[in-house]
Write an enzyme that holds these catalytic residues in place. Sequence first.
Site, short mmCIF file in Angstrom:
data_model
loop_
_atom_site.label_atom_id
_atom_site.label_comp_id
_atom_site.label_asym_id
_atom_site.label_seq_id
_atom_site.Cartn_x
_atom_site.Cartn_y
_atom_site.Cartn_z
N GLY A 90 47.14 -13.14 -28.77
CA GLY A 90 47.63 -14.35 -28.12
C GLY A 90 46.67 -14.72 -27.02
N ARG A 93 43.58 -14.73 -21.70
CA ARG A 93 42.93 -15.17 -20.46
C ARG A 93 42.73 -16.69 -20.47
NH1 ARG A 93 36.50 -13.58 -20.64
NH2 ARG A 93 36.16 -13.86 -22.86
N ASP A 125 41.94 -8.41 -17.23
CA ASP A 125 42.18 -9.09 -15.95
C ASP A 125 42.37 -10.59 -16.10
OD1 ASP A 125 39.60 -10.04 -16.39
OD2 ASP A 125 38.67 -8.84 -14.80
N GLY A 126 42.21 -11.11 -17.32
CA GLY A 126 42.43 -12.53 -17.54
C GLY A 126 41.35 -13.44 -16.97
N ARG A 179 37.91 -26.27 -21.72
CA ARG A 179 37.27 -26.85 -22.90
C ARG A 179 38.13 -27.99 -23.45
NH1 ARG A 179 39.42 -22.19 -25.94
NH2 ARG A 179 37.53 -20.99 -25.53
N ARG A 186 45.27 -22.01 -34.80
CA ARG A 186 44.32 -21.17 -35.50
C ARG A 186 44.87 -20.70 -36.84
NH1 ARG A 186 44.33 -20.47 -29.93
NH2 ARG A 186 42.45 -19.63 -28.95
N ASP A 257 41.44 -15.50 -35.57
CA ASP A 257 41.99 -16.23 -34.42
C ASP A 257 40.95 -17.12 -33.77
OD1 ASP A 257 41.13 -13.42 -33.73
OD2 ASP A 257 41.27 -14.23 -31.71
N ASN A 258 39.71 -17.07 -34.25
CA ASN A 258 38.66 -17.94 -33.72
C ASN A 258 38.31 -19.09 -34.67
OD1 ASN A 258 38.29 -16.74 -31.24
ND2 ASN A 258 36.68 -15.36 -31.95
#
Length: 474
Positions: A90, A93, A125-126, A179, A186, A257-258
Amino acid sequence: MPIDPTYRAAPRHQALGRDFFDPVEAADFPSTTLRYRNRDAAAEVGLSGLSDAEWVNHFGRFEPLPDNLPEPLALRYHGHQFRQYNSDLGDGRGFLFAQLLDREDRLLDLGTKGSGQTPWSRQGDGRLTLKGGVREVLATTMLEALGVNTSRSFSLIETGEELMRGDEPSPTRSSVLVRLCHSHIRIGTFQRFAYLEQPDRIEALLHHAVRNYMPDCARADTKATALAFLDRVCRNVARTGAQWMAAGFVHGVLNTDNINITGESFDYGPWRFLPVLDPSFTAAYFDQTGLYAFGRQPETLFWNLARLAECLLPLAPLEDVEPIVRAFPDHYRSAFDRQIVARLGLEPLDAATDRELAESFWKFLAASAMPFEQAFFDWFGGVPDRAGRSPVAAEYAGETFAQTRALIDRYQTRADIDLAHPSLAALSPVTVLIDDVERIWFGIDTDDDWSDFHETLDQMADLRDAYRLKERAR
């Protein structure tokens, strides 16, 4: 903020319901220093009128845009990572920040990277390193210039934290990137509901995707809609894969997922551009087997699309689904031929001749070990003058190039390009090979000198205007 009349908020993802996302909060950063704003992209979605302070407020502090999502949404998905299924994925970040309509009525997302922890951060750490943000801006700008259907880096803000990373000198500076992308749905979004055995959610996602991104795929029943949708996604992804190959681009992490349903290339990590044509060239140091090597990208996309097809089997039978996926190699190859001709700045002829030229030019690149981008630049427009003054002009004089040259001579220069464009007068084109990226980062890291970064972006923008490939990307 002053709202441009062309700004049109269109928050639609939340209508899918909470099975598809988690509301989250952005990180509270120690500082926010604007490093890059994409003024062209901002104008296309009605946000060019923001002052720098307003820009930072929205894209560094994440104050909601007017009439848009009231809170960020961390999207849920699964995926195959290096062909191993991972159900603990999921947005870890990043999040979906806003949705808008552009001038063509396309639904676009503003998504983030490095905006803080979410329920899917998995001990991370996101955050995003500043170097990672700089690299993504460089990648998207160059891909756009080379005619790749890519997400666009919308904003980069330095955030004042020191991050520890195992794969680069630490502590290192931090950033948050925004972006602009057509969709963040996806293959892995569909996979999640297949894994959870929730066909009703797959059907809801299908109809949402068709309604918002490809309404011409809507049919009288769900089965026919699913088949039309799958065919469109296969064609979208085939085109983008062909554009990567013609650009000499290695994505590096082609997990399911990309790969999104609308086909934009997005989420750039260990990307590289080829110095020379090398099918075995890999971008990621951790890709020990070369699974995502340059020459294996079409095969990987094919494999990923088969995973999407599996998700649709509750809605359409295998005997109807399988032929659609098996057509991918033909879609890819036709798109590759067209893209090579476009990259050479030539008007296409017939399919057979275009394929012959593409094959001949590719064989020349492989046999000569020519600098990849230099060769396309030298022969852009099909005129020999630029090639004759190229630093590698001698390579075009031998027998290796003779057949390719004879084929190029059969073509006309594309009518939409201006061979007198100043960018085409240079001896060599701008590149963002690894050495270029490291040079740019060195100035930023050691002296906080951003001049090389901005100069390179300007050069790529000029090259985009000269090549005029952006209009052909979608």
